[in-house]
Design a protein around this motif. Structure first.
Motif, PDB file in Angstrom:
ATOM      1  N   SER A   1       0.890  -1.073   0.025  1.00  0.00           N
ATOM      2  CA  SER A   1       0.231   0.351  -0.045  1.00  0.00           C
ATOM      3  C   SER A   1       1.011   1.531   0.253  1.00  0.00           C
ATOM      4  N   GLY A   2       2.325   0.678   0.269  1.00  0.00           N
ATOM      5  CA  GLY A   2       2.738   2.185   0.242  1.00  0.00           C
ATOM      6  C   GLY A   2       3.517   3.039   1.434  1.00  0.00           C
ATOM      7  N   LYS A   3       2.628   2.201   2.572  1.00  0.00           N
ATOM      8  CA  LYS A   3       3.018   3.021   4.076  1.00  0.00           C
ATOM      9  C   LYS A   3       4.402   2.764   4.096  1.00  0.00           C
ATOM     10  N   PHE A   4       5.130   1.289   4.161  1.00  0.00           N
ATOM     11  CA  PHE A   4       6.467   0.647   4.259  1.00  0.00           C
ATOM     12  C   PHE A   4       7.438   0.743   3.253  1.00  0.00           C
ATOM     13  N   ARG A   5       8.545   1.178   3.694  1.00  0.00           N
ATOM     14  CA  ARG A   5       9.811   0.160   2.376  1.00  0.00           C
ATOM     15  C   ARG A   5      10.173  -0.755   2.371  1.00  0.00           C
ATOM     16  N   LEU A   6      10.472  -2.008   1.685  1.00  0.00           N
ATOM     17  CA  LEU A   6      10.724  -2.504   1.439  1.00  0.00           C
ATOM     18  C   LEU A   6      12.372  -2.976   1.734  1.00  0.00           C
ATOM     19  N   LEU A   7      13.478  -3.378   2.856  1.00  0.00           N
ATOM     20  CA  LEU A   7      14.544  -2.452   2.185  1.00  0.00           C
ATOM     21  C   LEU A   7      15.738  -3.902   1.867  1.00  0.00           C
ATOM     22  N   CYS A   8      15.220  -5.512   2.605  1.00  0.00           N
ATOM     23  CA  CYS A   8      16.056  -6.018   1.607  1.00  0.00           C
ATOM     24  C   CYS A   8      15.198  -8.028   2.778  1.00  0.00           C
ATOM     25  N   ILE A   9      15.671  -8.327   1.439  1.00  0.00           N
ATOM     26  CA  ILE A   9      14.631 -10.426   1.905  1.00  0.00           C
ATOM     27  C   ILE A   9      15.728 -11.029   3.073  1.00  0.00           C
ATOM     28  N   TRP A  10      15.486 -11.911   2.972  1.00  0.00           N
ATOM     29  CA  TRP A  10      16.484 -12.226   3.828  1.00  0.00           C
ATOM     30  C   TRP A  10      16.556 -14.330   3.516  1.00  0.00           C
ATOM     31  N   THR A  11      16.316 -14.484   2.376  1.00  0.00           N
ATOM     32  CA  THR A  11      15.712 -15.539   1.781  1.00  0.00           C
ATOM     33  C   THR A  11      16.928 -16.294   0.295  1.00  0.00           C
ATOM     34  N   GLN A  12      16.832 -17.373   0.148  1.00  0.00           N
ATOM     35  CA  GLN A  12      18.576 -17.547  -0.658  1.00  0.00           C
ATOM     36  C   GLN A  12      17.878 -16.618  -1.822  1.00  0.00           C
ATOM     37  N   GLU A  13      16.775 -16.582  -2.431  1.00  0.00           N
ATOM     38  CA  GLU A  13      17.140 -15.931  -3.723  1.00  0.00           C
ATOM     39  C   GLU A  13      15.731 -14.542  -4.146  1.00  0.00           C
ATOM     40  N   ARG A  14      15.565 -13.551  -4.998  1.00  0.00           N
ATOM     41  CA  ARG A  14      14.943 -12.570  -4.293  1.00  0.00           C
ATOM     42  C   ARG A  14      13.217 -13.032  -4.014  1.00  0.00           C
ATOM     43  N   SER A  15      12.751 -12.326  -4.452  1.00  0.00           N
ATOM     44  CA  SER A  15      10.590 -12.867  -3.767  1.00  0.00           C
ATOM     45  C   SER A  15      10.704 -12.240  -5.493  1.00  0.00           C
ATOM     46  N   PRO A  16       9.441 -13.080  -5.892  1.00  0.00           N
ATOM     47  CA  PRO A  16       9.531 -12.936  -7.061  1.00  0.00           C
ATOM     48  C   PRO A  16       7.894 -11.661  -6.917  1.00  0.00           C
ATOM     49  N   ARG A  17       7.501 -11.280  -5.308  1.00  0.00           N
ATOM     50  CA  ARG A  17       6.475 -10.681  -5.162  1.00  0.00           C
ATOM     51  C   ARG A  17       7.014  -9.324  -5.305  1.00  0.00           C
ATOM     52  N   TRP A  18       8.437  -9.033  -4.764  1.00  0.00           N
ATOM     53  CA  TRP A  18       9.119  -7.958  -4.450  1.00  0.00           C
ATOM     54  C   TRP A  18      10.744  -7.899  -5.383  1.00  0.00           C
ATOM     55  N   PRO A  19      10.756  -8.165  -6.756  1.00  0.00           N
ATOM     56  CA  PRO A  19      11.938  -8.435  -7.474  1.00  0.00           C
ATOM     57  C   PRO A  19      13.477  -7.036  -7.420  1.00  0.00           C
ATOM     58  N   ASP A  20      12.663  -6.213  -6.776  1.00  0.00           N
ATOM     59  CA  ASP A  20      13.818  -5.144  -6.845  1.00  0.00           C
ATOM     60  C   ASP A  20      14.411  -4.960  -5.369  1.00  0.00           C
ATOM     61  N   VAL A  21      13.531  -6.110  -4.191  1.00  0.00           N
ATOM     62  CA  VAL A  21      14.282  -6.143  -3.305  1.00  0.00           C
ATOM     63  C   VAL A  21      15.401  -6.818  -2.935  1.00  0.00           C
ATOM     64  N   PRO A  22      16.764  -6.752  -3.221  1.00  0.00           N
ATOM     65  CA  PRO A  22      17.695  -7.553  -2.634  1.00  0.00           C
ATOM     66  C   PRO A  22      17.877  -8.814  -2.103  1.00  0.00           C
ATOM     67  N   THR A  23      18.951  -9.524  -1.081  1.00  0.00           N
ATOM     68  CA  THR A  23      18.718 -10.432  -0.818  1.00  0.00           C
ATOM     69  C   THR A  23      20.206 -10.047   0.194  1.00  0.00           C
ATOM     70  N   LEU A  24      19.856 -10.657   1.711  1.00  0.00           N
ATOM     71  CA  LEU A  24      21.231  -9.887   1.881  1.00  0.00           C
ATOM     72  C   LEU A  24      22.658 -10.957   1.340  1.00  0.00           C
ATOM     73  N   LYS A  25      22.304 -11.420   0.843  1.00  0.00           N
ATOM     74  CA  LYS A  25      23.646 -11.957   0.474  1.00  0.00           C
ATOM     75  C   LYS A  25      24.397 -11.380  -0.486  1.00  0.00           C
ATOM     76  N   GLU A  26      23.591 -10.675  -1.639  1.00  0.00           N
ATOM     77  CA  GLU A  26      23.465  -9.448  -1.999  1.00  0.00           C
ATOM     78  C   GLU A  26      24.069  -9.113  -2.044  1.00  0.00           C
ATOM     79  N   LEU A  27      23.737  -8.085  -0.438  1.00  0.00           N
ATOM     80  CA  LEU A  27      24.031  -6.901  -0.239  1.00  0.00           C
ATOM     81  C   LEU A  27      26.312  -7.478   0.631  1.00  0.00           C
TER      82      LEU A  27
END
Length: 326
Positions: A218-244
């Motif tokens: 809804s745009g109220k929060f911004r997702l900065l990173c995802i902790w999974t092995q690969e990027r989430s198909p739901r938020w494809p622009d959000v980097p994984t911890l490994k990518e960071l």
């Protein structure tokens, strides 16, 4: 006479030993003949709670008895399983969702249970998609901004999690350890409290599973990173911890267990019902909605995995200097 007496006595002894096994077998045959309680160690209305309620409903229909979800929060998800281990009969009528904190907390503090002795493993079901969110108006646009802020302002970066010792708390401290920075942790009893604290400006970020997804979408929060092995198909622009640059994949796997000493035949019935429930349309729909991957393991494999988790969590706790003092 002596021989006849010996035979009669021997038969009585044999019957005495056989009686408990016979009762157990009959109990397993009739199981279940009343409602089953599924202890949920997270708040009502959270994603994991809603998903387990759908699974309980599907399993209950297969078992022919309702599976009632009982929320018992606290202790970073360990209070519910601990209460089960301490008070529940091993008859299959009380089971619990088992978060990975069950394996971690005994290495951090004294606990009223031993994860290697006090539970009967039923099946492993899934894991979480974790991430770190900030408010949309936060000056922290990326996770690199978080690290830069923490380096310039030691201890001033505050983040919420569902509890001290939770996978989110430990994960954030692992990140801080690897980055050489200090964060300040603000624990809550569950996701909704943490999201509310972030919305109210009481913390700078929230580390949690995807219960925050509607607020991100809804745009109220911004997702900065995802902790999974690969990027989430739901938020494809959000980097994984490994990518960071953090060599970490953190998904806090979980399953179902009961108290120690359960009849294997009862365990099998529960296993079969909940395994089938994983493929129920409503359950599958919520797995997609809350980004839970299907990570099924049978009873034997889950028992082995539990020992692996117990050992791995000890290493993490020792690495972070959080081990209990002997």
């Amino acid at each position: 006479m002596r021989r006849r007496s010996f035979i009669v006595a021997s038969g009585a002894v044999a019957s005495a030993f056989a009686a408990p096994a016979l009762v157990q077998a009959q109990g397993a045959k009739d199981f279940p003949n009343k409602p089953i309680t599924l202890i949920m160690p997270w708040p009502a209305g959270s994603g994991v709670d809603l998903w387990h309620r759908a699974m309980a409903d599907a399993a209950g229909k297969l078992l022919g008895q309702p599976v009632i979800v009982d929320n018992r929060t606290g202790g970073a998800g360990t209070t519910g399983p601990a209460s089960m281990a301490a008070t529940a009969k091993p008859d299959g009528y009380t089971i619990a969702q088992m978060p990975v904190t069950v394996f971690r907390l005994p290495h951090m503090q004294k606990t009223p249970y031993d994860p290697m002795k006090d539970f009967t493993w039923i099946l492993h079901t899934s894991a979480y998609t974790f991430g770190v969110v900030v408010r949309a108006d936060s000056p922290l646009k990326t996770f690199q901004d978080v690290i830069a802020f923490a380096k310039a302002n030691p201890g001033k970066f505050t983040y919420a999690t569902p509890g001290a010792g939770s996978s989110l708390h430990i994960g954030m401290e692992q990140i801080a350890h690897k980055a050489g920075v200090k964060f300040t942790h603000v624990p809550f009893k569950g996701g909704p409290e943490g999201w509310a604290a972030l919305e109210g400006g009481h913390v700078m970020a929230d580390a949690d599973a995807t219960g925050w997804a509607p607020l991100v979408d809804s745009g109220k929060f911004r997702l900065l990173c995802i902790w999974t092995q690969e990027r989430s198909p739901r938020w494809p622009d959000v980097p994984t911890l490994k990518e960071l640059g953090f060599n970490l994949t953190l998904d806090s796997p979980f399953g179902l267990a009961g108290p120690k000493g359960m009849d294997p035949a009862v365990v099998q019935k529960l296993h079969d019902a909940f395994k089938a429930a994983l493929d129920d349309p409503k359950v599958a729909e919520l797995m997609v909605k809350y980004d839970y991957p299907k990570r099924y393991m049978n009873t034997a494999d889950y028992a082995k995995f539990a020992k692996q988790q117990y050992d791995e969590q000890r290493e993490v706790v020792e690495q972070l200097g959080l081990a209990k003092k002997s």
